[in-house]
Design a protein around this motif. Sequence first.
Motif, PDB file in Angstrom:
ATOM      1  N   SER A   1       0.839  -1.201   0.000  1.00 19.10           N
ATOM      2  CA  SER A   1       0.000   0.000   0.000  1.00 19.10           C
ATOM      3  C   SER A   1       0.875   1.251   0.000  1.00 19.10           C
ATOM      4  O   SER A   1       1.936   1.278   0.622  1.00 19.10           O
ATOM      5  N   GLY A   2       0.405   2.276  -0.700  1.00 14.94           N
ATOM      6  CA  GLY A   2       1.122   3.542  -0.744  1.00 14.94           C
ATOM      7  C   GLY A   2       2.139   3.663  -1.848  1.00 14.94           C
ATOM      8  O   GLY A   2       2.806   4.695  -1.970  1.00 14.94           O
ATOM      9  N   MET A   3       2.255   2.634  -2.700  1.00 18.30           N
ATOM     10  CA  MET A   3       3.248   2.659  -3.768  1.00 18.30           C
ATOM     11  C   MET A   3       2.727   3.292  -5.051  1.00 18.30           C
ATOM     12  O   MET A   3       3.497   3.527  -5.978  1.00 18.30           O
ATOM     13  N   GLY A   4       1.401   3.543  -5.137  1.00 19.40           N
ATOM     14  CA  GLY A   4       0.883   4.232  -6.310  1.00 19.40           C
ATOM     15  C   GLY A   4       0.004   3.399  -7.215  1.00 19.40           C
ATOM     16  O   GLY A   4      -0.323   3.834  -8.321  1.00 19.40           O
ATOM     17  N   LYS A   5      -0.434   2.220  -6.761  1.00 18.14           N
ATOM     18  CA  LYS A   5      -1.254   1.364  -7.625  1.00 18.14           C
ATOM     19  C   LYS A   5      -2.586   2.026  -7.950  1.00 18.14           C
ATOM     20  O   LYS A   5      -2.967   2.140  -9.128  1.00 18.14           O
ATOM     21  N   SER A   6      -3.312   2.456  -6.914  1.00 16.53           N
ATOM     22  CA  SER A   6      -4.609   3.109  -7.154  1.00 16.53           C
ATOM     23  C   SER A   6      -4.430   4.435  -7.871  1.00 16.53           C
ATOM     24  O   SER A   6      -5.276   4.832  -8.688  1.00 16.53           O
ATOM     25  N   THR A   7      -3.332   5.127  -7.594  1.00 17.45           N
ATOM     26  CA  THR A   7      -3.065   6.386  -8.292  1.00 17.45           C
ATOM     27  C   THR A   7      -2.949   6.154  -9.789  1.00 17.45           C
ATOM     28  O   THR A   7      -3.494   6.921 -10.594  1.00 17.45           O
ATOM     29  N   LEU A   8      -2.269   5.082 -10.193  1.00 14.02           N
ATOM     30  CA  LEU A   8      -2.126   4.795 -11.621  1.00 14.02           C
ATOM     31  C   LEU A   8      -3.482   4.511 -12.256  1.00 14.02           C
ATOM     32  O   LEU A   8      -3.775   4.998 -13.359  1.00 14.02           O
TER      33      LEU A   8
END
Length: 263
Positions: free
Chosen positions: A55-62
């Motif tokens: 979590s927090g690595m940018g998956k949902s952001t992408l």
Amino acid sequence: MTHEKKPLVSTPILSVRGVAKRFVMHHQHGAELPVLDHADLDVDGGECVVLEGPSGMGKSTLLKLVYANYSPTAGDIWVRSASGDSVNLSSASARELVDLRRHTIGYVSQFLRVIPRVSALDVVAEPLTEDSTGDAQALALAREAAREQARHWLSRLRIPERLWGLPPATFSGGEQQRINIARSMIKPRPLLLLDEPTASLDKANTQTVIELIHEARERGAALLGIFHDAGVAEAVATRRVPVASFRKRAPTPSIQHPVGEPA
């Protein structure tokens, strides 16, 4: 006499090139929070690419960048529309984005956002009637055809018939998620984004969603998803991509792991 056919060059349905995203923390004197630094990714029709990482690595952001909820700080995101045109989300107009969401990009998020007091049946059917035209009789026929498809999806996802006429805001979390899946997948779009679609589901409905994902792949859709359930990820992935490879200080090499190899 025989003629050789020239191989066709396939354009990916989704192409992410050099995408960076930084958030400005206005409540912290304009400090910048870098999430993605240089994301490069192609997704072809028939693929289900699973984004991996803590979590927090940018998956949902992408995913939100591809759905144009966010604008990239740098780089380009190309989507091959349902009509065959390539559209750069980084410079697309508001009208183009609306059209892409109607016809090209489906998005199963973790939250159901619907108009209050609209029945579950009509919530699911609505994407099929967005572009209906004609006189009152034609519109009524189109609406009933859409509702018939919605009934099939609600049955398949085990929503009790007694709930079909009620607004989903009154449903449990798992029931709302199944309404969300039905609404997002009832209209076959070329690109499907999946953000934890099975998070609130029991074993039987999780298996149904796995089957729906395989069916979407078989009809040629490109899928990009996040699955914290390792079993689901294993069942649907054709390729796994570590999001750490999209960050400058990546703790792992920039590698895309074929299914079956350790991440």
